[in-house]
Design a protein around this motif. Sequence first.
Motif, PDB file in Angstrom:
ATOM      1  N   ASP A  77       0.824  -1.214   0.000  1.00 49.01           N
ATOM      2  CA  ASP A  77       0.000   0.000   0.000  1.00 49.01           C
ATOM      3  C   ASP A  77       0.856   1.260   0.000  1.00 49.01           C
ATOM      4  O   ASP A  77       0.698   2.142   0.842  1.00 49.01           O
ATOM      5  CB  ASP A  77      -0.966  -0.002   1.192  1.00 49.01           C
ATOM      6  N   SER A  78       1.800   1.334  -0.906  1.00 46.47           N
ATOM      7  CA  SER A  78       2.686   2.491  -1.114  1.00 46.47           C
ATOM      8  C   SER A  78       3.727   2.706  -0.013  1.00 46.47           C
ATOM      9  O   SER A  78       4.398   3.731   0.013  1.00 46.47           O
ATOM     10  CB  SER A  78       1.877   3.776  -1.304  1.00 46.47           C
ATOM     11  N   GLU A  79       3.882   1.763   0.904  1.00 46.17           N
ATOM     12  CA  GLU A  79       4.909   1.851   1.951  1.00 46.17           C
ATOM     13  C   GLU A  79       5.938   0.752   1.732  1.00 46.17           C
ATOM     14  O   GLU A  79       5.585  -0.421   1.596  1.00 46.17           O
ATOM     15  CB  GLU A  79       4.295   1.698   3.343  1.00 46.17           C
ATOM     16  N   ILE A  80       7.208   1.131   1.713  1.00 47.10           N
ATOM     17  CA  ILE A  80       8.276   0.143   1.572  1.00 47.10           C
ATOM     18  C   ILE A  80       8.479  -0.528   2.931  1.00 47.10           C
ATOM     19  O   ILE A  80       8.766   0.140   3.920  1.00 47.10           O
ATOM     20  CB  ILE A  80       9.561   0.785   1.045  1.00 47.10           C
ATOM     21  N   VAL A  81       8.322  -1.861   2.938  1.00 46.65           N
ATOM     22  CA  VAL A  81       8.407  -2.614   4.188  1.00 46.65           C
ATOM     23  C   VAL A  81       9.524  -3.650   4.183  1.00 46.65           C
ATOM     24  O   VAL A  81       9.729  -4.360   5.164  1.00 46.65           O
ATOM     25  CB  VAL A  81       7.050  -3.278   4.524  1.00 46.65           C
ATOM     26  N   GLY A  82      10.249  -3.740   3.063  1.00 53.75           N
ATOM     27  CA  GLY A  82      11.348  -4.686   2.980  1.00 53.75           C
ATOM     28  C   GLY A  82      12.205  -4.418   1.767  1.00 53.75           C
ATOM     29  O   GLY A  82      11.795  -3.689   0.859  1.00 53.75           O
ATOM     30  N   TYR A  83      13.397  -5.007   1.766  1.00 52.35           N
ATOM     31  CA  TYR A  83      14.294  -4.838   0.620  1.00 52.35           C
ATOM     32  C   TYR A  83      15.287  -5.983   0.549  1.00 52.35           C
ATOM     33  O   TYR A  83      15.492  -6.726   1.510  1.00 52.35           O
ATOM     34  CB  TYR A  83      15.029  -3.494   0.687  1.00 52.35           C
ATOM     35  N   ILE A  84      15.898  -6.110  -0.624  1.00 50.09           N
ATOM     36  CA  ILE A  84      16.975  -7.074  -0.832  1.00 50.09           C
ATOM     37  C   ILE A  84      18.011  -6.439  -1.746  1.00 50.09           C
ATOM     38  O   ILE A  84      17.651  -5.691  -2.664  1.00 50.09           O
ATOM     39  CB  ILE A  84      16.440  -8.391  -1.443  1.00 50.09           C
ATOM     40  N   THR A  85      19.276  -6.696  -1.469  1.00 45.82           N
ATOM     41  CA  THR A  85      20.359  -6.249  -2.338  1.00 45.82           C
ATOM     42  C   THR A  85      21.256  -7.436  -2.647  1.00 45.82           C
ATOM     43  O   THR A  85      21.374  -8.371  -1.843  1.00 45.82           O
ATOM     44  CB  THR A  85      21.219  -5.136  -1.697  1.00 45.82           C
ATOM     45  N   GLY A  86      21.878  -7.372  -3.798  1.00 46.37           N
ATOM     46  CA  GLY A  86      22.813  -8.411  -4.195  1.00 46.37           C
ATOM     47  C   GLY A  86      23.858  -7.855  -5.130  1.00 46.37           C
ATOM     48  O   GLY A  86      23.663  -6.797  -5.732  1.00 46.37           O
ATOM     49  N   THR A  87      24.962  -8.574  -5.252  1.00 49.47           N
ATOM     50  CA  THR A  87      26.032  -8.186  -6.160  1.00 49.47           C
ATOM     51  C   THR A  87      26.530  -9.423  -6.899  1.00 49.47           C
ATOM     52  O   THR A  87      26.514 -10.530  -6.357  1.00 49.47           O
ATOM     53  CB  THR A  87      27.206  -7.519  -5.414  1.00 49.47           C
ATOM     54  N   VAL A  88      26.964  -9.203  -8.133  1.00 54.65           N
ATOM     55  CA  VAL A  88      27.504 -10.285  -8.948  1.00 54.65           C
ATOM     56  C   VAL A  88      29.018 -10.267  -8.821  1.00 54.65           C
ATOM     57  O   VAL A  88      29.646  -9.206  -8.873  1.00 54.65           O
ATOM     58  CB  VAL A  88      27.071 -10.125 -10.421  1.00 54.65           C
ATOM     59  N   HIS A  89      29.589 -11.447  -8.649  1.00 53.66           N
ATOM     60  CA  HIS A  89      31.037 -11.607  -8.506  1.00 53.66           C
ATOM     61  C   HIS A  89      31.520 -12.699  -9.442  1.00 53.66           C
ATOM     62  O   HIS A  89      30.741 -13.542  -9.881  1.00 53.66           O
ATOM     63  CB  HIS A  89      31.400 -12.002  -7.069  1.00 53.66           C
TER      64      HIS A  89
END
Length: 151
Positions: A58-70
């Motif tokens: 509902d338009s609120e950010i409640v989580g996230y994920i980040t990643g990187t390629v190696h």
Amino acid sequence: MDGIIMVSIRRAAENDLTAVARLSEIWTSENITHGLGANNEELLRGYIGEYFWVAELDSEIVGYITGTVHESDGLAVIEKGEQYLEIDEVYVLPEYRSMKLGHLLVDTILQTSEENGITRSVVYSASKQWQQIVGFYEKHGFKMWFVQMYR
């Protein structure tokens, strides 16, 4: 449409950085991860791209994920020269964890890497709730590589 919650998993954008930095501060204040420091917007800006996703309710950010390629230097479990995705951070606010948003975030980033031809991935966790974290990642096909303990 009363009572219907709209969930969206989407790529993070520049205008999400303030909200994600705030989530990182909340994560740090939970004191559930050894040695965790909060991310600021500048650091998070470097993740913007294919491997930075947010969970929005509902338009609120409640989580996230980040990643990187190696590219592997020759890890015990990934051959030298093979590219792999490292999941750097996954966080969902405690009150939304039962909604399986963390699983949706992991599925999304893994699917993205596979679409880019990267089929191998690793994750490291310093969570104090390590038993739950191991179970969480096993549901996504991850296997234990090593264990490091302290006393």
